[in-house]
Design an enzyme around this catalytic site. Structure first.
Site, short mmCIF file in Angstrom:
data_model
loop_
_atom_site.label_atom_id
_atom_site.label_comp_id
_atom_site.label_asym_id
_atom_site.label_seq_id
_atom_site.Cartn_x
_atom_site.Cartn_y
_atom_site.Cartn_z
N LYS A 34 23.78 1.15 10.35
CA LYS A 34 25.03 0.40 10.22
C LYS A 34 24.79 -0.92 9.52
CE LYS A 34 24.55 -1.45 14.90
NZ LYS A 34 25.17 -1.61 16.22
N ARG A 129 31.76 -2.88 26.76
CA ARG A 129 32.25 -2.98 25.39
C ARG A 129 32.96 -1.67 25.07
NH1 ARG A 129 27.93 -4.59 20.84
NH2 ARG A 129 27.33 -2.42 21.21
N TYR A 254 23.74 -33.24 0.18
CA TYR A 254 25.07 -33.52 0.70
C TYR A 254 24.99 -34.31 2.01
CZ TYR A 254 27.21 -30.30 -2.64
OH TYR A 254 27.64 -29.68 -3.78
N MET A 302 25.19 -24.22 -1.14
CA MET A 302 25.58 -22.86 -1.49
C MET A 302 24.51 -22.15 -2.32
SD MET A 302 28.95 -21.54 -3.56
CE MET A 302 30.09 -22.23 -2.37
#
Length: 359
Positions: A34, A129, A254, A302
């Site tokens: 998966k 679940r 940043y 990024m």
């Protein structure tokens, strides 16, 4: 120059599957693929798991992609189906489905199918679940035996909540509850995920379903894959794209959140959260350049990350390869530095990362 690249070692993959078989020699293996094979490439990974007995995916589109890629092994849908109109698709493609609630069972009973499906009945023993309640087991099992749309073979499954922690008694309770329900039923049993395979040998059953350990990563809390003789399948790499001199006390990146108390040099590497690297990786999270570890500094952006290489005694230069995680730098360690888990890091690899499959 090839920048962000996921190098996939297929020899390591085969080794890990063999290790699963050493842990659980009497069980069949359902390889869990998966989420794009945990970020490693769904079809390509499946094509190199010839010794697996079946594949497991979460959703029908993943299963269809495997069939489109030429894979013919049995495929189990771990979440089952979500629409009754999907049932003919399951049958046409020889998919096996989990049944975990009343909606699915009723839809199966009401369908008009040309042949029966092989079903897995999932019981909730404490994960809370997916899965029917234990008190529903007898009813669901009898209904599956009765409907012509289900094969007489109804495999039985549960899922562990805390198998990665050998000191947690939850797994013992789950095993006991499951055994009490199914021990007198002559059908195949499947309990163990990767952590169950490694830590709970009394729960291997007829089938095991390895996921994370196939990719060389430990499923156990605070452990590394090498402790279980697993080999990392992915090495995430990039390149140095700049080397910069930075004076003392100059803010970097940043927000200017990092300053060096002395003059230093930074290697700017082409990697960031746009490639799937965790934005919240802490200052000092290691990377490997050459054979040396260095720490990242400032904010993960990024497209770029700054790495403090000090006085650059190793003569790092533009174009040098940088390992973000891999055999020499376990992804488990990077996950700890980012307050997350290896699953998330592997699954977050973005489409702009190139894949290179190595024999």
């Amino acid at each position: 120059m090839r920048l962000a690249t996921a190098e996939i070692n297929l020899t390591a993959l085969a080794h890990n599957l063999a290790q699963v078989k050493r842990f659980a020699p009497n069980s069949k293996v359902m390889a869990v693929l998966k989420a794009n094979a945990y970020g490693h490439g769904l079809v390509k990974i499946a094509q190199h798991l010839n010794d697996a007995d079946a594949f497991a995916v979460a959703r029908i589109d993943e299963a269809l992609a495997l069939r489109a890629g030429g894979l013919t092994k049995p495929i189990v849908l771990l979440e089952g189906f979500f629409n009754k109109d999907d049932l003919p698709i399951l049958l046409a493609n020889n998919f096996q489905t989990i049944i975990h609630d009343e909606y699915q069972l009723a839809a199966l009973e009401e369908a008009e199918l040309e042949a029966p499906l092989l079903c897995w009945l999932k019981v909730n023993t404490g994960m809370h679940r997916l899965g029917i309640a234990p008190e529903q087991f007898d009813e669901f099992y009898k209904r599956l035996q009765k409907t012509p749309n289900a094969n007489n073979t109804v495999n039985l499954m549960t899922h562990f909540a805390c198998a990665d922690d050998v000191n947690n008694t939850k797994t013992v309770q789950q095993i006991s509850q499951f055994d009490c329900l199914v021990n007198n039923i002559n059908q195949a049993h499947c309990l163990s995920n990767s952590a169950g395979i490694i830590a709970w040998p009394n729960a291997h059953g007829d089938w095991v379903r390895p996921g994370l350990m196939l990719y060389g990563v430990s499923p156990m809390a605070n452990a590394l894959g090498e402790q279980h003789q697993l080999k990392p399948v992915m090495r995430l790499t990039t390149r140095v794209i700049a080397v910069r001199h930075v004076p003392a006390n100059e803010a970097v990146g940043y927000g200017g959140r990092w300053k060096s108390d002395k003059a230093t040099q930074l290697a700017v590497v082409a990697m960031g959260y746009g490639d799937g690297y965790p934005r919240h990786a802490k200052e000092g999270t290691p990377v490997v350049i050459g054979k040396q570890r260095y720490g990242i500094v400032g904010s993960v952006a990024m497209d770029m990350i700054s790495v403090d290489i000090g006085q650059n005694e190793h003569n790092i230069k533009v174009g040098d390869r940088v390992t973000m995680w891999g055999p020499e730098l376990p992804v488990e360690e990077i996950a700890q530095c980012a307050d997350t888990i290896p699953y998330e890091l592997l699954c977050n690899i973005t489409p702009r990362v190139s894949y290179e499959y190595q024999p």
